[in-house]
Design a protein around this motif. Structure first.
Motif, PDB file in Angstrom:
ATOM      1  N   VAL A   1      55.269 -21.692 -94.087  1.00  0.00           N
ATOM      2  CA  VAL A   1      56.232 -21.846 -92.995  1.00  0.00           C
ATOM      3  C   VAL A   1      56.944 -23.191 -93.096  1.00  0.00           C
ATOM      4  CG1 VAL A   1      55.037 -20.280 -91.420  1.00  0.00           C
ATOM      5  CG2 VAL A   1      54.437 -22.711 -91.441  1.00  0.00           C
ATOM      6  N   VAL A   2      58.083 -23.290 -92.434  1.00  0.00           N
ATOM      7  CA  VAL A   2      58.895 -24.497 -92.481  1.00  0.00           C
ATOM      8  C   VAL A   2      58.263 -25.643 -91.691  1.00  0.00           C
ATOM      9  CG1 VAL A   2      61.142 -25.470 -91.858  1.00  0.00           C
ATOM     10  CG2 VAL A   2      61.006 -23.186 -92.829  1.00  0.00           C
ATOM     11  N   ASN A   3      57.701 -25.325 -90.530  1.00  0.00           N
ATOM     12  CA  ASN A   3      57.101 -26.397 -89.740  1.00  0.00           C
ATOM     13  C   ASN A   3      55.711 -26.012 -89.242  1.00  0.00           C
ATOM     14  OD1 ASN A   3      57.823 -24.579 -87.771  1.00  0.00           O
ATOM     15  ND2 ASN A   3      58.830 -26.054 -86.460  1.00  0.00           N
ATOM     16  N   ALA A   4      54.915 -27.032 -88.981  1.00  0.00           N
ATOM     17  CA  ALA A   4      53.537 -26.881 -88.488  1.00  0.00           C
ATOM     18  C   ALA A   4      52.644 -26.121 -89.468  1.00  0.00           C
ATOM     19  CB  ALA A   4      53.514 -26.232 -87.105  1.00  0.00           C
ATOM     20  N   ALA A   5      52.903 -26.279 -90.764  1.00  0.00           N
ATOM     21  CA  ALA A   5      52.081 -25.603 -91.769  1.00  0.00           C
ATOM     22  C   ALA A   5      50.632 -26.066 -91.658  1.00  0.00           C
ATOM     23  CB  ALA A   5      52.619 -25.900 -93.169  1.00  0.00           C
ATOM     24  N   ARG A   6      49.724 -25.079 -91.699  1.00  0.00           N
ATOM     25  CA  ARG A   6      48.275 -25.296 -91.640  1.00  0.00           C
ATOM     26  C   ARG A   6      47.820 -25.995 -90.356  1.00  0.00           C
ATOM     27  NH1 ARG A   6      49.856 -26.043 -96.905  1.00  0.00           N
ATOM     28  NH2 ARG A   6      48.963 -24.579 -98.372  1.00  0.00           N
ATOM     29  N   ARG A   7      48.607 -25.835 -89.295  1.00  0.00           N
ATOM     30  CA  ARG A   7      48.262 -26.408 -87.995  1.00  0.00           C
ATOM     31  C   ARG A   7      48.104 -25.264 -86.992  1.00  0.00           C
ATOM     32  NH1 ARG A   7      47.932 -32.111 -88.321  1.00  0.00           N
ATOM     33  NH2 ARG A   7      47.415 -31.729 -86.173  1.00  0.00           N
ATOM     34  N   LEU A   8      47.471 -25.550 -85.873  1.00  0.00           N
ATOM     35  CA  LEU A   8      47.358 -24.559 -84.809  1.00  0.00           C
ATOM     36  C   LEU A   8      48.658 -24.501 -84.017  1.00  0.00           C
ATOM     37  CD1 LEU A   8      43.793 -25.220 -83.346  1.00  0.00           C
ATOM     38  CD2 LEU A   8      44.507 -23.459 -84.959  1.00  0.00           C
ATOM     39  N   ALA A   9      49.029 -23.308 -83.601  1.00  0.00           N
ATOM     40  CA  ALA A   9      50.239 -23.105 -82.804  1.00  0.00           C
ATOM     41  C   ALA A   9      50.048 -21.865 -81.944  1.00  0.00           C
ATOM     42  CB  ALA A   9      51.455 -22.936 -83.708  1.00  0.00           C
ATOM     43  N   VAL A  10      50.811 -21.793 -80.891  1.00  0.00           N
ATOM     44  CA  VAL A  10      50.817 -20.581 -80.082  1.00  0.00           C
ATOM     45  C   VAL A  10      51.624 -19.531 -80.827  1.00  0.00           C
ATOM     46  CG1 VAL A  10      50.544 -21.807 -77.889  1.00  0.00           C
ATOM     47  CG2 VAL A  10      52.830 -21.342 -78.763  1.00  0.00           C
TER      48      VAL A  10
END
Length: 184
Positions: free
Chosen positions: A8-17
């Motif tokens: 993904v373009v942003n927040a790769a390998r991070r938690l997100a809703v």
């Protein structure tokens, strides 16, 4: 909740809703600029198996990619009765880390029949490596989730705003920790 993939373009390998997406018009610049249109499109792409409707990757060849006849079965069912689905803005701001405008939204499906009909068909798309499910009745688990260090900054903002509003809405399916604002 999702752990974002490395693609993904942003927040790769991070938690997100979920859903998490970019607000952009598709074909009809007046209708597509409605935030609700983006929320419905992203929810359908990220949870209901719809192919991405993204004119930044390839040409948009459909005259009306969001026409009701093109909706997934779960989304068609939700849209058939307006009281089944509630969407609200829970926050808007400028992300000083990324420079993006952030829009946090809450999507609530009120009809208990939805999970019975479509619960087994909910599946994350390529944007997530992991899909996590939490109960709005499990206050302790959600309090632990909020403290997870893997959150993207905009994801934590969206989560907290959504939990705060969900707590305000209340009801028998909600037992959430109190979330208060403080300024320093």
């Amino acid at each position: 909740m999702q752990e974002r993939s490395g693609h993904v373009v942003n927040a790769a390998r991070r938690l997100a809703v979920i859903p998490k997406g970019f607000h952009q018009p598709i074909n009809d610049y007046r209708a597509d600029t409605q935030i609700g249109a983006t929320l419905r499109r992203e929810m359908e792409e990220e949870l209901f198996g719809r192919n991405d409707v993204d004119n930044t990757v390839s040409d948009q060849r459909s005259a009306d990619p969001m026409h009701p006849s093109r909706l997934s079965e779960p989304m068609s069912w939700l849209m058939a009765a307006p009281d089944r689905l509630r969407m609200e803005c829970t926050g808007f701001g400028l992300n000083l880390v990324s420079g993006n405008f952030e829009f946090a939204g809450l999507i609530v499906i009120h009809d208990d029949e939805f999970w019975t009909r479509y619960g087994g068909r909910i599946e994350a798309n390529w944007e997530a490596t992991t899909l996590r499910q939490f109960s709005s009745l499990d206050s302790d688990h959600l309090a632990d989730l909020v403290q997870d260090v893997a959150w993207s900054n905009e994801g934590l903002f969206a989560l907290l705003q959504g939990l705060r509003r969900l707590r305000e809405l209340g009801g028998p399916r909600v037992n959430l920790p109190a979330i208060e604002w403080e300024t320093y």
